[in-house]
Design an enzyme around this catalytic site. Sequence first.
Site, PDB file in Angstrom:
ATOM      1  N   CYS A 122      -0.626  -0.657  -2.454  1.00  0.00           N
ATOM      2  CA  CYS A 122      -2.577  -1.124  -2.730  1.00  0.00           C
ATOM      3  C   CYS A 122      -1.996  -0.084  -3.804  1.00  0.00           C
ATOM      4  O   CYS A 122      -2.949  -0.732  -4.869  1.00  0.00           O
ATOM      5  CB  CYS A 122      -3.560  -0.458  -1.275  1.00  0.00           C
ATOM      6  SG  CYS A 122      -3.212  -1.725  -0.126  1.00  0.00           S
ATOM      7  N   THR A 123      -2.437   1.567  -4.119  1.00  0.00           N
ATOM      8  CA  THR A 123      -2.465   2.405  -4.998  1.00  0.00           C
ATOM      9  C   THR A 123      -1.668   1.526  -6.415  1.00  0.00           C
ATOM     10  O   THR A 123      -1.692   1.700  -7.594  1.00  0.00           O
ATOM     11  CB  THR A 123      -1.828   3.245  -4.742  1.00  0.00           C
ATOM     12  OG1 THR A 123      -3.013   3.332  -3.909  1.00  0.00           O
ATOM     13  CG2 THR A 123      -1.659   4.132  -6.001  1.00  0.00           C
TER      14      THR A 123
END
Length: 149
Positions: free
Chosen positions: A46-47
């Site tokens: 997600c980062t």
Amino acid sequence: MSIEIGTKLPTFQLKDQNDELFNSSENKSENGLVIYFYPKNFTPQCTKEACSFRDSFEDFSNAGIKVIGISADSEQSHKKFAAKFNLPFTLLADTDKKVRKLFEVENAMFGLLPGRETFVFDANGILISKFKAMNAQPHIDGALKLLKK
């Protein structure tokens, strides 16, 4: 199955990372809107996805395209996530997962993780494309290529 191509942008309201209310019916953009759903702030994939959108943000912005990220994380978590990674776009807190359900985003990994799906709406708010994959990069590349046409 998530919402279908040709569907009008669903109406919803959520708080963003600045604790401001975002209303989808009042937030049209010049040339399109990219809404991406992701599982959780600060996780590796997600980062990576958020940072890829950040790195391409100028391209989206110059093309008149608004980028919105949505997860079940709180407004405070989004604020920390945006600050840590210098994210210039809106993150919305769907803590009760109502908007995820509205878009019919299915869970992944045998139902264990919230799904990752990107929706691309044209300037009229009509869904013109969607991408579903746990790998983030195709979402960014596909959305940008499509909306630049």
